[in-house]
Design a protein around this motif. Sequence first.
Motif: not given
Lengths: 355, 248
Positions: A24-46
């Motif tokens: 049940a927590l998995l979707p929230w974890l994915l959402l958090a991971l997704g929301a933080a993506a601009p901080f750990y992915l390059s512009g191209y990968n984002l």
Amino acid sequence: MSDAVTSQVPAADGDRAWRRRAMALLPWLLLALGAAAPFYLSGYNLSLLGRFMAFGILAMGIVLIWGHGGILSLGQGVFFGIGAYAMAMHMKLAAAGDGQLPDFMMWSGREALPWWWEPFASPVFAILAVFLLPALLAALFSWLVFYRRVSGVYFALITQALALAFATLLISRQDVTGGFNGLTNFPSLFGLSLADQTVRDGLYWTTLALAALGYAGLRWLLATRFGNLLRAARDAENRIRFLGYNPVPFKVVAFAIAGMLAGVGGALFTMHAGNISPALVGVVPSIEMVIWAAVGGRYSLAGALVAAVALNILRDSVSSAFPELWLYLIGLVFILTVTLLPNGVAGLARRVSRR
Amino acid sequence: MSGPLLLAVDGITVDFDGFKALDTFSMTLDKGETRVVIGPNGAGKSTLCDAIIGRVRPAAGRVLFRGEDLTGLSEQAIVERGICRKFQAPGILAGITARENVALAARRDRSWWQAFGKGIPAEEQASVDAVLERVGLADRAEVKAGELAHGEKQWLEIGMVLATGAELVLLDEPTAGMGPAETSRTAELIRDLGDTRSVIVIDHDMSFVEQLAAPVTVMHQGRFLKQGSVEAVRADPEVISVYLGHSA
Ligand SMILES: Nc1ncnc2c1ncn2[C@@H]1O[C@H](COP(=O)(O)OP(=O)(O)OP(=O)(O)O)[C@@H](O)[C@H]1O
Ligand SMILES: [Mg+2]
């Protein structure tokens, strides 16, 4: 009675409850991971992730119609394309500036803007068109077909023909559609420069928000009586017909929602990718879209969303090294999931979490 | 007991590519009446139900319900007039609970825009409970319909048909696959319906038909053959030869 039982939970049950909570927590974890993506992915990968998430929005629509409605569409590329071209037309007009023709029209010798291009100069019209055009077209098309009680394989074949016709039409009208090359070269979006990384981050977050909204909205829809009746129309159409329900509007509304999600996905894709072409909307891409949902699990919104992203990451890395290999690989993946995991990866995950 | 004329099947012919599943078949049913329809396999009993509820369009003849011609009306319109049918193969929605099944059938407004809610509206709760009670599934209400025993599925579908509020109820082989005890309960349930509804029951099981204690119409090869009490029909040489001819 149940109180007495819960006071002494056996170890295996505790383990199972824990696993269920983790799921049940998995979707929230994915959402958090997704929301933080601009901080750990390059512009191209984002930008790639944003594109793939746009595919995921479309794939959730396939779960609605195919998984829950039993309606196999091999033409979702059409609705994806309508949303994509609607947004691309707006960005093209914005790039050309007031009263000017888009570059490709001038190259092909056109002197005036076609009348149906004109309203797309308005950003409000373009956004409305992204949501409403595919939905209305999907509603009209599916109503005509379902009203005649055409379904199953015949429906799939008709949608496939629609995808073929749509791509052919786009290619053949080069002077107004950009033809084979499609529409490309959009420097700005609603007056904001697309070269600016903060704008691109904002676009990414918008995509993530729309994916989350689509997920939540569809989850709600599938839990309502509408969801029950849609599944009933899939499993026992005659039964609900002779209880006095008309199954046609339930299927049409579901198909329109899936069309809208495809259109929104198309528009977001175009904004991230900076181009749209017939190669992305025809028969082969439409089939690939169904494969994303099949691999993720045709009954699972989250499964389809994640599979669309994951398969496209895989596609990106495979086809940069061996471009011709991808279609064989996705075909193999499809055959393996259909034979070994009929409910896709999500079905497997559910089985593991319930064991 | 029975009141004025409710249903008149008037010279119906149903033609499947030259094969007449119903051949100028006629029968009438009064308000509040229970009628049993029997006949050998392929006699056209299910096709008769199909013609009444608008699943097949007859090539000739009419179906009159309260004097109104039903031929040509949509399936939904026929249900709205007050006719509902139980299918030969149980048509329940396996993925939702027994209560949800009955609730779907009990909804009075069946348009799609009324479907964006969860659960059962309070004003329909009581009638849903009453139906579940009536078909003996009150304590099985929260079980997924697909997990019910075979006999329970049959009762659930009868319950769904009743929940629509239909005045005329068509039950196609409601005891198929039931043991003797379940069959008796079903007969009791149908006898109770006689107070408020008109019922056409199709069945093969003669012990069940006897328990219903209702007039019997016999069909053969799409035609009307005989009508009378169970005893009279059983003793009829023509009926006997038709059944023997088929079981031989
Ligand atoms: N859609 C159809 N197309 C062609 N023939 C049909 C169709 N439906 C029914 N039939 C034929 O019509 C005849 C009557 O069928 P029907 O199902 O009404 O019989 P029945 O009396 O209900 O039999 P049973 O006791 O086996 O249920 C059968 O011979 C059947 O094969
Ligand atoms: Mg039959």
